[in-house]
Design a protein around this motif. Sequence first.
Motif, PDB file in Angstrom:
ATOM      1  N   SER A   1       0.609  -1.156  -0.068  1.00 45.99           N
ATOM      2  CA  SER A   1       0.021  -0.120   0.030  1.00 45.99           C
ATOM      3  C   SER A   1       0.776   1.057   0.074  1.00 45.99           C
ATOM      4  CB  SER A   1      -0.994   0.018   1.082  1.00 45.99           C
ATOM      5  OG  SER A   1      -1.737  -0.932   1.165  1.00 45.99           O
ATOM      6  N   PHE A   2       0.434   2.389  -0.840  1.00 42.89           N
ATOM      7  CA  PHE A   2       1.202   3.638  -0.734  1.00 42.89           C
ATOM      8  C   PHE A   2       0.274   4.750  -0.137  1.00 42.89           C
ATOM      9  CE2 PHE A   2       2.375   0.881  -4.225  1.00 42.89           C
ATOM     10  CZ  PHE A   2       3.794   0.791  -4.383  1.00 42.89           C
ATOM     11  N   PHE A   3       0.971   5.434   0.965  1.00 38.15           N
ATOM     12  CA  PHE A   3       0.277   6.267   1.696  1.00 38.15           C
ATOM     13  C   PHE A   3       1.199   7.763   1.339  1.00 38.15           C
ATOM     14  CE2 PHE A   3      -0.823   2.524   3.723  1.00 38.15           C
ATOM     15  CZ  PHE A   3      -2.063   2.909   4.287  1.00 38.15           C
ATOM     16  N   GLU A   4       0.511   8.710   1.341  1.00 39.11           N
ATOM     17  CA  GLU A   4       1.065  10.151   1.304  1.00 39.11           C
ATOM     18  C   GLU A   4       0.973  10.664   2.812  1.00 39.11           C
ATOM     19  OE1 GLU A   4       0.886  13.193  -1.849  1.00 39.11           O
ATOM     20  OE2 GLU A   4      -0.601  14.109  -0.438  1.00 39.11           O
ATOM     21  N   ILE A   5       1.953  10.920   3.520  1.00 36.72           N
ATOM     22  CA  ILE A   5       2.024  11.558   4.733  1.00 36.72           C
ATOM     23  C   ILE A   5       2.294  13.017   4.657  1.00 36.72           C
ATOM     24  CG2 ILE A   5       3.125  11.185   7.014  1.00 36.72           C
ATOM     25  CD1 ILE A   5       1.593   8.778   5.975  1.00 36.72           C
ATOM     26  N   ASP A   6       1.631  14.105   5.330  1.00 34.83           N
ATOM     27  CA  ASP A   6       2.054  15.265   5.112  1.00 34.83           C
ATOM     28  C   ASP A   6       1.936  15.818   6.512  1.00 34.83           C
ATOM     29  OD1 ASP A   6       2.609  17.557   4.093  1.00 34.83           O
ATOM     30  OD2 ASP A   6       0.893  17.973   3.012  1.00 34.83           O
ATOM     31  N   ARG A   7       2.838  16.761   6.946  1.00 31.70           N
ATOM     32  CA  ARG A   7       2.888  17.699   8.120  1.00 31.70           C
ATOM     33  C   ARG A   7       1.936  18.806   7.679  1.00 31.70           C
ATOM     34  NH1 ARG A   7       8.673  18.864  10.107  1.00 31.70           N
ATOM     35  NH2 ARG A   7       8.350  16.660  11.179  1.00 31.70           N
ATOM     36  N   ILE A   8       1.018  19.034   8.506  1.00 32.81           N
ATOM     37  CA  ILE A   8      -0.127  20.195   8.063  1.00 32.81           C
ATOM     38  C   ILE A   8      -0.148  21.121   9.176  1.00 32.81           C
ATOM     39  CG2 ILE A   8      -1.275  18.589   6.721  1.00 32.81           C
ATOM     40  CD1 ILE A   8      -3.431  18.176   9.224  1.00 32.81           C
ATOM     41  N   SER A   9       0.974  21.179  10.189  1.00 34.49           N
ATOM     42  CA  SER A   9       1.262  22.330  11.215  1.00 34.49           C
ATOM     43  C   SER A   9       2.577  22.514  11.241  1.00 34.49           C
ATOM     44  CB  SER A   9       0.275  21.799  12.486  1.00 34.49           C
ATOM     45  OG  SER A   9       1.338  20.734  13.028  1.00 34.49           O
ATOM     46  N   LYS A  10       2.842  23.584  12.133  1.00 38.29           N
ATOM     47  CA  LYS A  10       4.121  23.830  12.439  1.00 38.29           C
ATOM     48  C   LYS A  10       4.577  22.769  13.683  1.00 38.29           C
ATOM     49  CE  LYS A  10       4.747  28.665  11.515  1.00 38.29           C
ATOM     50  NZ  LYS A  10       4.980  29.957  11.882  1.00 38.29           N
ATOM     51  N   VAL A  11       5.701  22.476  13.753  1.00 32.67           N
ATOM     52  CA  VAL A  11       6.179  21.487  14.957  1.00 32.67           C
ATOM     53  C   VAL A  11       6.335  22.656  16.158  1.00 32.67           C
ATOM     54  CG1 VAL A  11       8.178  19.973  15.842  1.00 32.67           C
ATOM     55  CG2 VAL A  11       7.303  20.004  13.450  1.00 32.67           C
ATOM     56  N   TYR A  12       5.809  22.056  17.122  1.00 33.67           N
ATOM     57  CA  TYR A  12       5.813  22.912  18.344  1.00 33.67           C
ATOM     58  C   TYR A  12       6.661  22.047  19.363  1.00 33.67           C
ATOM     59  CZ  TYR A  12       1.940  25.668  16.819  1.00 33.67           C
ATOM     60  OH  TYR A  12       1.317  26.644  15.793  1.00 33.67           O
TER      61      TYR A  12
ATOM     62  N   THR B   1      14.518  22.566   6.814  1.00 35.27           N
ATOM     63  CA  THR B   1      15.113  21.423   6.005  1.00 35.27           C
ATOM     64  C   THR B   1      14.070  20.341   6.049  1.00 35.27           C
ATOM     65  OG1 THR B   1      16.183  20.551   7.995  1.00 35.27           O
ATOM     66  CG2 THR B   1      17.609  22.112   6.607  1.00 35.27           C
ATOM     67  N   SER B   2      13.248  19.997   7.122  1.00 32.22           N
ATOM     68  CA  SER B   2      12.504  18.944   7.283  1.00 32.22           C
ATOM     69  C   SER B   2      11.465  19.080   6.302  1.00 32.22           C
ATOM     70  CB  SER B   2      11.980  18.598   8.666  1.00 32.22           C
ATOM     71  OG  SER B   2      11.213  19.602   9.242  1.00 32.22           O
ATOM     72  N   ARG B   3      10.867  20.281   6.057  1.00 37.79           N
ATOM     73  CA  ARG B   3       9.794  20.551   5.121  1.00 37.79           C
ATOM     74  C   ARG B   3       9.981  19.956   3.843  1.00 37.79           C
ATOM     75  NH1 ARG B   3       8.648  26.898   6.170  1.00 37.79           N
ATOM     76  NH2 ARG B   3       8.195  27.058   8.291  1.00 37.79           N
ATOM     77  N   VAL B   4      11.016  19.595   3.227  1.00 29.82           N
ATOM     78  CA  VAL B   4      11.453  19.338   1.971  1.00 29.82           C
ATOM     79  C   VAL B   4      10.885  17.436   2.060  1.00 29.82           C
ATOM     80  CG1 VAL B   4      13.523  20.547   1.651  1.00 29.82           C
ATOM     81  CG2 VAL B   4      13.708  18.145   2.377  1.00 29.82           C
ATOM     82  N   PHE B   5      10.750  16.787   3.281  1.00 25.61           N
ATOM     83  CA  PHE B   5      10.184  15.407   3.211  1.00 25.61           C
ATOM     84  C   PHE B   5       8.901  15.590   2.847  1.00 25.61           C
ATOM     85  CE2 PHE B   5      13.928  14.880   6.608  1.00 25.61           C
ATOM     86  CZ  PHE B   5      14.818  14.516   5.799  1.00 25.61           C
ATOM     87  N   TYR B   6       8.137  16.452   3.037  1.00 29.48           N
ATOM     88  CA  TYR B   6       6.613  16.428   2.688  1.00 29.48           C
ATOM     89  C   TYR B   6       5.982  17.170   1.653  1.00 29.48           C
ATOM     90  CZ  TYR B   6       7.278  14.811   7.438  1.00 29.48           C
ATOM     91  OH  TYR B   6       7.546  14.043   8.502  1.00 29.48           O
ATOM     92  N   PRO B   7       5.059  16.510   0.913  1.00 31.57           N
ATOM     93  CA  PRO B   7       4.313  15.376   1.248  1.00 31.57           C
ATOM     94  C   PRO B   7       5.437  14.060   1.247  1.00 31.57           C
ATOM     95  CG  PRO B   7       2.892  16.688  -0.001  1.00 31.57           C
ATOM     96  CD  PRO B   7       4.264  17.300  -0.082  1.00 31.57           C
ATOM     97  N   LEU B   8       5.159  13.107   2.087  1.00 34.54           N
ATOM     98  CA  LEU B   8       6.280  12.063   1.982  1.00 34.54           C
ATOM     99  C   LEU B   8       5.174  10.900   1.642  1.00 34.54           C
ATOM    100  CD1 LEU B   8       9.009  10.648   2.660  1.00 34.54           C
ATOM    101  CD2 LEU B   8       7.599  10.312   5.007  1.00 34.54           C
ATOM    102  N   GLN B   9       5.606   9.945   0.640  1.00 29.87           N
ATOM    103  CA  GLN B   9       4.977   8.835   0.166  1.00 29.87           C
ATOM    104  C   GLN B   9       5.777   7.426   0.909  1.00 29.87           C
ATOM    105  OE1 GLN B   9       4.271   9.110  -4.085  1.00 29.87           O
ATOM    106  NE2 GLN B   9       3.056  10.876  -3.840  1.00 29.87           N
ATOM    107  N   VAL B  10       5.218   6.667   1.386  1.00 28.74           N
ATOM    108  CA  VAL B  10       5.622   5.690   1.945  1.00 28.74           C
ATOM    109  C   VAL B  10       5.025   4.266   1.525  1.00 28.74           C
ATOM    110  CG1 VAL B  10       6.320   6.930   4.149  1.00 28.74           C
ATOM    111  CG2 VAL B  10       4.212   5.795   3.970  1.00 28.74           C
ATOM    112  N   VAL B  11       5.680   3.453   1.317  1.00 27.91           N
ATOM    113  CA  VAL B  11       5.247   1.975   1.051  1.00 27.91           C
ATOM    114  C   VAL B  11       5.338   1.132   2.162  1.00 27.91           C
ATOM    115  CG1 VAL B  11       5.564   0.016  -0.322  1.00 27.91           C
ATOM    116  CG2 VAL B  11       6.630   2.109  -1.107  1.00 27.91           C
ATOM    117  N   VAL B  12       3.901   0.657   2.316  1.00 26.64           N
ATOM    118  CA  VAL B  12       3.229  -0.260   3.742  1.00 26.64           C
ATOM    119  C   VAL B  12       3.332  -1.506   3.095  1.00 26.64           C
ATOM    120  CG1 VAL B  12       2.029  -0.493   5.481  1.00 26.64           C
ATOM    121  CG2 VAL B  12       2.688   1.905   4.646  1.00 26.64           C
ATOM    122  N   ASN B  13       3.856  -2.689   4.024  1.00 34.26           N
ATOM    123  CA  ASN B  13       3.363  -4.168   3.717  1.00 34.26           C
ATOM    124  C   ASN B  13       2.074  -4.707   4.251  1.00 34.26           C
ATOM    125  OD1 ASN B  13       3.919  -4.701   6.088  1.00 34.26           O
ATOM    126  ND2 ASN B  13       5.736  -5.480   5.878  1.00 34.26           N
ATOM    127  N   GLN B  14       1.739  -5.797   4.028  1.00 39.12           N
ATOM    128  CA  GLN B  14       0.551  -6.183   4.417  1.00 39.12           C
ATOM    129  C   GLN B  14       0.353  -6.279   5.786  1.00 39.12           C
ATOM    130  OE1 GLN B  14       0.500 -10.007   1.445  1.00 39.12           O
ATOM    131  NE2 GLN B  14      -1.661  -9.692   2.046  1.00 39.12           N
TER     132      GLN B  14
END
Length: 402
Positions: free
Chosen positions: A138-149, A166-179
Amino acid sequence: MIIGEILDTLGEIKHKTYEIQKSDTPQSVADLLEISLDELRHYHNFSCIEDADVINAYFPSHLKYLLLKPIKLKANGEPEDEPLEKVRFSTKTYQLPFKPSGTNRYLGVYIIENGQKKHSIKEEVSVKWLATDINNYSFFEIDRISKVYIDEKEADCIADEIAEKTSRVFYPLQVVVNQKGKWIDIHNYDTIQERWYETKPKILEEYKGEEIEECLSRFEKKIEDKSAFLESFNFNWFLRAFFNGINIEYKDQLVVEKNIYFPISNTFGDTQFLVQQEISPTLDKHNLINITQKGILSDPRTKQDFENDTDFPYDTLLEENPEKAEGLYNSCYFLNPRTYLADSLFLECSIKLDIPLKTTITISNLEDNENLRPQSRVSLYAGEAKRTEGFLNSVADIFRMK
């Protein structure tokens, strides 16, 4: 008020029905029946399949009948307790399936306690299912939708500001997840590299100095080395806790013993715990699947290895009877019974050192309306339920059960 009945194959009342009148609203019907609107919507939506028939603020224009809960009475005339819905496994060997769908927003809270020092990190994250391929990855898109506190504050020093940018460049992050529900790879690595090359000049334009350039250079080396890049995500507490590989085969006892590896600290690397992982056979009162993990530290490193911040058991090799480290691991997962994804979770792991270390992770669903009930076999309607309440109370209840 027109009330009817739907019978099962044995002639027992399965549902009562209410014929919707032209002027009716969900609230007016709830008032007429002397039940809460939540109860009215909850039962109706649970007992169906077609999404078009779900009750929200209004009745769908085509809907003619509303399903109502039949009230069964004991011999003394009091209502019977409603039985809890059973968890639906995909095989006879109690394999917990993985059927992701939709998008949800979560609040992640991470608390790090090092002796008397205590720090917190908070972020809001969206998790969107994109697709599942023929091999059931399965493919998921992970996005940070707020500032980090950090400790309830936005980044307020240059180091924290640069770390966030710098960490903002990771998002949206697409991850692969197994069964098994465990993340195994990053799908959009090339896109993240491109984002970095666009972002780096902007950061250098805003912040000057050799230390800044050295910091960005170290970050860039990790971006350009895919193995180092993937290794850095092993310390992403949201990914590691949320996609923790709990969708496994539980056998007939519904309990498995297994080793868990979790990054309690970025200086220790993955730390090994031996846990008993148990799934409840029924949904809880919030219509969620409950899974608990309880165990102890089983890492080959000694107490001195951890004190020295090593990721290899050097002391075990050098000392004849080294002092073993002690620690605990506890977690509770509350899964949506339609998707078998975490609706919320609580994870706590600790190591007893000269300065004790404990990390606590809480991830909770921010969505107001969540499809929680499993799909019914009655092909009439489809459902939604109120999202879980009293999350921390539920965690406490589970740990008190044993």
